[in-house]
Design an enzyme around this catalytic site. Structure first.
Site, PDB file in Angstrom:
ATOM      1  N   SER A 157       0.876  -1.178   0.000  1.00 39.90           N
ATOM      2  CA  SER A 157       0.000   0.000   0.000  1.00 39.90           C
ATOM      3  C   SER A 157       0.912   1.226   0.000  1.00 39.90           C
ATOM      4  O   SER A 157       2.055   1.146   0.494  1.00 39.90           O
ATOM      5  CB  SER A 157      -0.844   0.009   1.275  1.00 39.90           C
ATOM      6  OG  SER A 157      -1.400   1.294   1.493  1.00 39.90           O
TER       7      SER A 157
ATOM      8  N   TYR B 181      -1.748  -0.440  10.482  1.00 44.75           N
ATOM      9  CA  TYR B 181      -1.881  -1.028   9.136  1.00 44.75           C
ATOM     10  C   TYR B 181      -0.619  -0.742   8.316  1.00 44.75           C
ATOM     11  O   TYR B 181      -0.038  -1.635   7.706  1.00 44.75           O
ATOM     12  CB  TYR B 181      -3.114  -0.440   8.450  1.00 44.75           C
ATOM     13  CG  TYR B 181      -3.237  -0.784   6.989  1.00 44.75           C
ATOM     14  CD1 TYR B 181      -3.519  -2.086   6.591  1.00 44.75           C
ATOM     15  CD2 TYR B 181      -3.072   0.199   6.003  1.00 44.75           C
ATOM     16  CE1 TYR B 181      -3.619  -2.396   5.232  1.00 44.75           C
ATOM     17  CE2 TYR B 181      -3.176  -0.111   4.661  1.00 44.75           C
ATOM     18  CZ  TYR B 181      -3.455  -1.418   4.284  1.00 44.75           C
ATOM     19  OH  TYR B 181      -3.560  -1.728   2.948  1.00 44.75           O
TER      20      TYR B 181
HETATM   21  N1  LIG Z   1      -8.717  -0.670  -0.870  1.00 41.25           N
HETATM   22  C1  LIG Z   1      -7.671   0.125  -0.697  1.00 41.25           C
HETATM   23  O1  LIG Z   1      -7.817   1.372  -0.619  1.00 41.25           O
HETATM   24  C2  LIG Z   1      -6.278  -0.473  -0.647  1.00 41.25           C
HETATM   25  C3  LIG Z   1      -5.184   0.421  -0.780  1.00 41.25           C
HETATM   26  C4  LIG Z   1      -3.909  -0.091  -0.739  1.00 41.25           C
HETATM   27  C5  LIG Z   1      -3.700  -1.443  -0.539  1.00 41.25           C
HETATM   28  N2  LIG Z   1      -4.769  -2.295  -0.398  1.00 41.25           N
HETATM   29  C6  LIG Z   1      -4.470  -3.730  -0.201  1.00 41.25           C
HETATM   30  O2  LIG Z   1      -5.084  -4.456  -1.256  1.00 41.25           O
HETATM   31  C7  LIG Z   1      -5.331  -5.802  -0.811  1.00 41.25           C
HETATM   32  C8  LIG Z   1      -6.748  -6.203  -1.189  1.00 41.25           C
HETATM   33  O3  LIG Z   1      -7.661  -5.391  -0.463  1.00 41.25           O
HETATM   34  P1  LIG Z   1      -9.033  -4.848  -1.101  1.00 41.25           P
HETATM   35  O4  LIG Z   1      -8.954  -3.381  -1.136  1.00 41.25           O
HETATM   36  O5  LIG Z   1      -9.358  -5.600  -2.317  1.00 41.25           O
HETATM   37  O6  LIG Z   1     -10.054  -5.191   0.094  1.00 41.25           O
HETATM   38  P2  LIG Z   1     -11.182  -6.327   0.257  1.00 41.25           P
HETATM   39  O7  LIG Z   1     -12.191  -6.200  -0.819  1.00 41.25           O
HETATM   40  O8  LIG Z   1     -11.618  -6.239   1.671  1.00 41.25           O
HETATM   41  O9  LIG Z   1     -10.365  -7.674  -0.001  1.00 41.25           O
HETATM   42  C9  LIG Z   1      -9.585  -8.297   0.992  1.00 41.25           C
HETATM   43  C10 LIG Z   1      -9.451  -9.760   0.610  1.00 41.25           C
HETATM   44  O10 LIG Z   1      -8.621 -10.413   1.571  1.00 41.25           O
HETATM   45  C11 LIG Z   1      -9.251 -11.608   1.971  1.00 41.25           C
HETATM   46  N3  LIG Z   1      -8.842 -11.993   3.309  1.00 41.25           N
HETATM   47  C12 LIG Z   1      -8.930 -11.260   4.453  1.00 41.25           C
HETATM   48  N4  LIG Z   1      -8.493 -11.985   5.483  1.00 41.25           N
HETATM   49  C13 LIG Z   1      -8.116 -13.200   4.994  1.00 41.25           C
HETATM   50  C14 LIG Z   1      -7.599 -14.385   5.578  1.00 41.25           C
HETATM   51  N5  LIG Z   1      -7.364 -14.483   6.895  1.00 41.25           N
HETATM   52  N6  LIG Z   1      -7.327 -15.437   4.771  1.00 41.25           N
HETATM   53  C15 LIG Z   1      -7.576 -15.346   3.441  1.00 41.25           C
HETATM   54  N7  LIG Z   1      -8.076 -14.268   2.829  1.00 41.25           N
HETATM   55  C16 LIG Z   1      -8.347 -13.207   3.611  1.00 41.25           C
HETATM   56  C17 LIG Z   1     -10.738 -11.318   1.870  1.00 41.25           C
HETATM   57  O11 LIG Z   1     -11.462 -12.515   1.647  1.00 41.25           O
HETATM   58  P3  LIG Z   1     -12.320 -13.331   2.746  1.00 41.25           P
HETATM   59  O12 LIG Z   1     -12.933 -12.341   3.672  1.00 41.25           O
HETATM   60  O13 LIG Z   1     -13.319 -14.068   1.879  1.00 41.25           O
HETATM   61  O14 LIG Z   1     -11.337 -14.243   3.381  1.00 41.25           O
HETATM   62  C18 LIG Z   1     -10.788 -10.474   0.603  1.00 41.25           C
HETATM   63  O15 LIG Z   1     -10.868 -11.298  -0.525  1.00 41.25           O
HETATM   64  C19 LIG Z   1      -5.049  -5.818   0.692  1.00 41.25           C
HETATM   65  O16 LIG Z   1      -3.777  -6.387   0.923  1.00 41.25           O
HETATM   66  C20 LIG Z   1      -5.051  -4.347   1.059  1.00 41.25           C
HETATM   67  O17 LIG Z   1      -4.245  -4.105   2.189  1.00 41.25           O
HETATM   68  C21 LIG Z   1      -6.046  -1.826  -0.458  1.00 41.25           C
END
Ligand SMILES: NC(=O)c1ccc[n+]([C@@H]2O[C@H](COP(=O)([O-])OP(=O)(O)OC[C@H]3O[C@@H](n4cnc5c(N)ncnc54)[C@H](OP(=O)(O)O)[C@@H]3O)[C@@H](O)[C@H]2O)c1
Length: 269
Positions: free
Chosen positions: A145, A158
């Site tokens: 991130s 985070y």
């Molecule tokens: N959205 C943003 O603004 C942003 C910005 C920078 C970086 N990111 C990073 O991008 C990545 C994806 O996030 P996103 O934005 O797409 O959010 P999201 O829609 O909440 O996706 C998170 C994913 O992680 C999975 N997950 C969470 N805990 C888990 C566990 N214990 N085991 C296996 N899977 C798990 C969730 O699936 P289940 O709940 O089905 O397990 C979900 O598929 C993350 O690493 C996040 O830190 C996001």
């Protein structure tokens, strides 16, 4: 028909049930890759797998909690049984944490590190034997991130978990280089996903709407696929994200002052 860049390759994506992971599954699939989709929510995984199959490739949805060692090993056994090896591992599963350092609990911080950092380490170690079968040329893509490059108020827990990912990525890149396994880092900025709904918050803290435009998860996914194709070691997304990383590198004291204003602290009513 035009050649697709990842034709016949096998890509395993953690956190493929929603957001960036789900979009990445479709983006690699549309370039001809077979996809292993891992996450905990099975019905979302099945839906994502159907989207992938509709693109004419194979999908293997596997329920896997990245905090559980045995489930991670089962994920690799199922991947090997179905495809024999692994070309690209995308470590994307993640959880957010909002609130001041003084406010979040140690249990919350441990939970976030267990998914974002230890989960990534666990999955990567378990995947290495499969990635070696497809080396040279296989890849690990770690999703960090912009907050892993510069601490902002109320996002320190985070951000620290992602900063740990950044450093580990550099070490791993050097360790695997001689085997021809590339290790890439993709650092999205604010992205429109379920992330903010799912994340943990310190007691009594909630965040106001952020005055920045969010990217779509499809935009992040296409940048990720492009980085994979070019074996680009580091990708920082969104212009504000890039400006933040650069400003922090060159004028950190000035950026400290800016940082205080970026996140508008808001306690729950
Ligand atoms: N959205 C943003 O603004 C942003 C910005 C920078 C970086 N990111 C990073 O991008 C990545 C994806 O996030 P996103 O934005 O797409 O959010 P999201 O829609 O909440 O996706 C998170 C994913 O992680 C999975 N997950 C969470 N805990 C888990 C566990 N214990 N085991 C296996 N899977 C798990 C969730 O699936 P289940 O709940 O089905 O397990 C979900 O598929 C993350 O690493 C996040 O830190 C996001």
């Amino acid at each position: 028909m035009a050649t697709r860049d990842f034709q016949g390759k096998v890509v395993l994506i953690t956190g493929a049930s929603s957001g960036i992971g789900r979009a990445a599954a479709s983006a690699y699939a549309s370039q001809g890759a077979h996809i292993v989709l891992a996450a905990r929510r099975e019905s979302q995984l099945q839906d994502a797998a159907r989207e992938v199959e509709a693109l004419g490739v194979r999908a293997l949805p596997v329920r896997c909690d990245v905090t559980v060692e045995e489930e991670v090993h089962r994920l690799m056994r199922e991947t090997e049984a179905a495809f024999g090896g692994l070309d690209i591992l995308v470590n994307n599963a993640g959880l957010g944490l909002y609130g001041p350092v003084e406010g979040f609990s140690e249990a919350q911080l441990r939970q976030v590190f267990d998914i974002n950092f230890f989960g990534l380490v666990r999955v990567t170690r378990a995947a290495l034997p499969l990635l070696r079968k497809r080396a040279p040329g296989s890849q690990v893509v770690n999703v960090s991130s912009v907050l892993g490059h510069r601490g902002l108020p109320l996002l320190g827990g985070y951000g620290a978990s992602k900063a740990a990912v950044n450093l580990l990525t550099e070490s791993l890149r050097a360790e695997l280089a001689s085997e021809g396994i590339s290790v890439l880092l993709v650092s999205p900025g604010l992205t429109e996903t379920e992330f903010r709904d799912a994340r943990l918050s310190a007691e009594g803290w909630k965040q106001d709407a952020i005055p920045l435009n969010a990217m779509s998860s499809a935009t992040v996914a296409s940048a990720m696929v492009r980085a994979s194709r070019r074996k680009r070691r580091e990708t920082v997304l969104t212009l504000p994200g890039r400006v933040m990383v650069l400003a922090n590198r060159w004028v950190p004291a000035l950026f400290d002052r800016v940082a205080r204003r970026i996140v508008n602290p808001a306690k729950a009513p």
